[in-house]
Motif scaffolding. Structure first.
Motif, PDB file in Angstrom:
ATOM      1  N   ASP A  64      20.195  81.933  13.757  1.00 42.41           N
ATOM      2  CA  ASP A  64      20.535  80.774  14.589  1.00 42.41           C
ATOM      3  C   ASP A  64      21.823  80.984  15.381  1.00 42.41           C
ATOM      4  N   TRP A  65      22.769  81.748  14.830  1.00 49.02           N
ATOM      5  CA  TRP A  65      24.076  81.939  15.453  1.00 49.02           C
ATOM      6  C   TRP A  65      24.101  83.059  16.489  1.00 49.02           C
ATOM      7  N   CYS A  66      22.989  83.743  16.676  1.00 46.80           N
ATOM      8  CA  CYS A  66      22.923  84.935  17.532  1.00 46.80           C
ATOM      9  C   CYS A  66      22.593  84.573  18.983  1.00 46.80           C
ATOM     10  N   GLY A  67      23.527  84.864  19.908  1.00 48.18           N
ATOM     11  CA  GLY A  67      23.324  84.570  21.329  1.00 48.18           C
ATOM     12  C   GLY A  67      22.113  85.267  21.940  1.00 48.18           C
ATOM     13  N   PRO A  68      22.002  86.603  21.800  1.00 51.53           N
ATOM     14  CA  PRO A  68      20.829  87.288  22.361  1.00 51.53           C
ATOM     15  C   PRO A  68      19.502  86.790  21.766  1.00 51.53           C
TER      16      PRO A  68
ATOM     17  N   VAL B  80      11.464  85.319  11.951  1.00 51.96           N
ATOM     18  CA  VAL B  80      12.023  85.476  10.612  1.00 51.96           C
ATOM     19  C   VAL B  80      13.539  85.384  10.719  1.00 51.96           C
ATOM     20  N   ASP B  81      14.095  84.337  10.115  1.00 50.99           N
ATOM     21  CA  ASP B  81      15.540  84.139  10.097  1.00 50.99           C
ATOM     22  C   ASP B  81      16.126  85.091   9.050  1.00 50.99           C
ATOM     23  N   VAL B  82      16.932  86.056   9.494  1.00 48.80           N
ATOM     24  CA  VAL B  82      17.463  87.068   8.576  1.00 48.80           C
ATOM     25  C   VAL B  82      18.419  86.476   7.536  1.00 48.80           C
ATOM     26  N   ASP B  83      19.036  85.343   7.849  1.00 48.64           N
ATOM     27  CA  ASP B  83      19.927  84.706   6.880  1.00 48.64           C
ATOM     28  C   ASP B  83      19.139  84.041   5.750  1.00 48.64           C
ATOM     29  N   ARG B  84      17.948  83.549   6.069  1.00 50.94           N
ATOM     30  CA  ARG B  84      17.113  82.880   5.065  1.00 50.94           C
ATOM     31  C   ARG B  84      16.147  83.843   4.375  1.00 50.94           C
ATOM     32  N   ASN B  85      15.862  84.978   5.028  1.00 52.47           N
ATOM     33  CA  ASN B  85      14.904  85.943   4.493  1.00 52.47           C
ATOM     34  C   ASN B  85      15.478  87.363   4.513  1.00 52.47           C
ATOM     35  N   PRO B  86      16.573  87.581   3.782  1.00 53.54           N
ATOM     36  CA  PRO B  86      17.201  88.901   3.825  1.00 53.54           C
ATOM     37  C   PRO B  86      16.299  90.012   3.279  1.00 53.54           C
ATOM     38  N   ALA B  87      15.402  89.691   2.358  1.00 50.85           N
ATOM     39  CA  ALA B  87      14.528  90.722   1.780  1.00 50.85           C
ATOM     40  C   ALA B  87      13.599  91.315   2.841  1.00 50.85           C
ATOM     41  N   ALA B  88      13.027  90.469   3.690  1.00 47.94           N
ATOM     42  CA  ALA B  88      12.130  90.957   4.749  1.00 47.94           C
ATOM     43  C   ALA B  88      12.922  91.811   5.736  1.00 47.94           C
ATOM     44  N   ALA B  89      14.132  91.385   6.063  1.00 47.96           N
ATOM     45  CA  ALA B  89      14.973  92.150   6.991  1.00 47.96           C
ATOM     46  C   ALA B  89      15.341  93.506   6.379  1.00 47.96           C
ATOM     47  N   GLN B  90      15.658  93.523   5.093  1.00 42.65           N
ATOM     48  CA  GLN B  90      15.995  94.772   4.413  1.00 42.65           C
ATOM     49  C   GLN B  90      14.794  95.704   4.337  1.00 42.65           C
ATOM     50  N   GLN B  91      13.630  95.138   4.036  1.00 43.71           N
ATOM     51  CA  GLN B  91      12.410  95.938   3.882  1.00 43.71           C
ATOM     52  C   GLN B  91      12.132  96.752   5.146  1.00 43.71           C
ATOM     53  N   PHE B  92      12.406  96.179   6.312  1.00 41.67           N
ATOM     54  CA  PHE B  92      12.120  96.861   7.574  1.00 41.67           C
ATOM     55  C   PHE B  92      13.386  97.394   8.246  1.00 41.67           C
TER      56      PHE B  92
ATOM     57  N   PRO C 268      18.692  90.428  17.985  1.00 34.38           N
ATOM     58  CA  PRO C 268      17.306  90.352  17.542  1.00 34.38           C
ATOM     59  C   PRO C 268      16.674  91.741  17.396  1.00 34.38           C
ATOM     60  N   THR C 269      15.776  91.857  16.446  1.00 36.26           N
ATOM     61  CA  THR C 269      14.920  93.031  16.331  1.00 36.26           C
ATOM     62  C   THR C 269      13.492  92.530  16.365  1.00 36.26           C
ATOM     63  N   LEU C 270      12.700  93.132  17.234  1.00 34.13           N
ATOM     64  CA  LEU C 270      11.289  92.785  17.348  1.00 34.13           C
ATOM     65  C   LEU C 270      10.477  93.939  16.782  1.00 34.13           C
ATOM     66  N   ILE C 271       9.523  93.615  15.915  1.00 31.90           N
ATOM     67  CA  ILE C 271       8.634  94.636  15.367  1.00 31.90           C
ATOM     68  C   ILE C 271       7.203  94.144  15.557  1.00 31.90           C
ATOM     69  N   LEU C 272       6.378  94.988  16.163  1.00 27.59           N
ATOM     70  CA  LEU C 272       4.971  94.672  16.358  1.00 27.59           C
ATOM     71  C   LEU C 272       4.170  95.337  15.248  1.00 27.59           C
TER      72      LEU C 272
END
Length: 102
Positions: A24-28, A52-64, A70-74
């Motif tokens: 939420d705090w990220c400008g880009p 996916v909010d990385v602050d609320r879902n750190p496990a998903a962010a870590q997994q990838f 922002p990071t976009l993954i298709l």
């Protein structure tokens, strides 16, 4: 309806899934919101976009290994097929997802 796991969300049969790792705090990340809405509207019924909010879902962010946002993954059939860190213009995003649309 039961809450789906991240693995279930990215394994969407027959439809590629674009995951936007953001905060939420990220400008880009805020810059990407209307671009993602535009791409979603262009490919309605052919592309699923989840945020996916990385602050609320750190496990998903870590997994990838999301290290910047922002990071976009298709994902196509549950596998990552394209990845981009940073804001992306709509035309570039459309070009990236096009080969995986049915």
């Amino acid at each position: 309806m039961a809450k789906k796991s991240f693995a279930e969300l990215i394994n969407s049969p027959g439809m590629p899934v674009l995951v936007d790792f953001f905060a939420d705090w990220c400008g880009p990340c805020k810059t990407m919101a209307p671009i993602l809405e535009q791409v979603a509207a262009q490919h309605q019924g052919k592309l699923k976009i989840i945020k996916v909010d990385v602050d609320r879902n750190p496990a998903a962010a870590q997994q990838f290994r999301v290290q910047s946002i922002p990071t976009l993954i298709l994902f196509h059939k549950g596998q990552p097929v394209w990845r981009q860190a940073g804001a992306v213009p709509a035309a570039q995003l459309t070009q990236a997802v096009q080969p995986f649309l049915s």
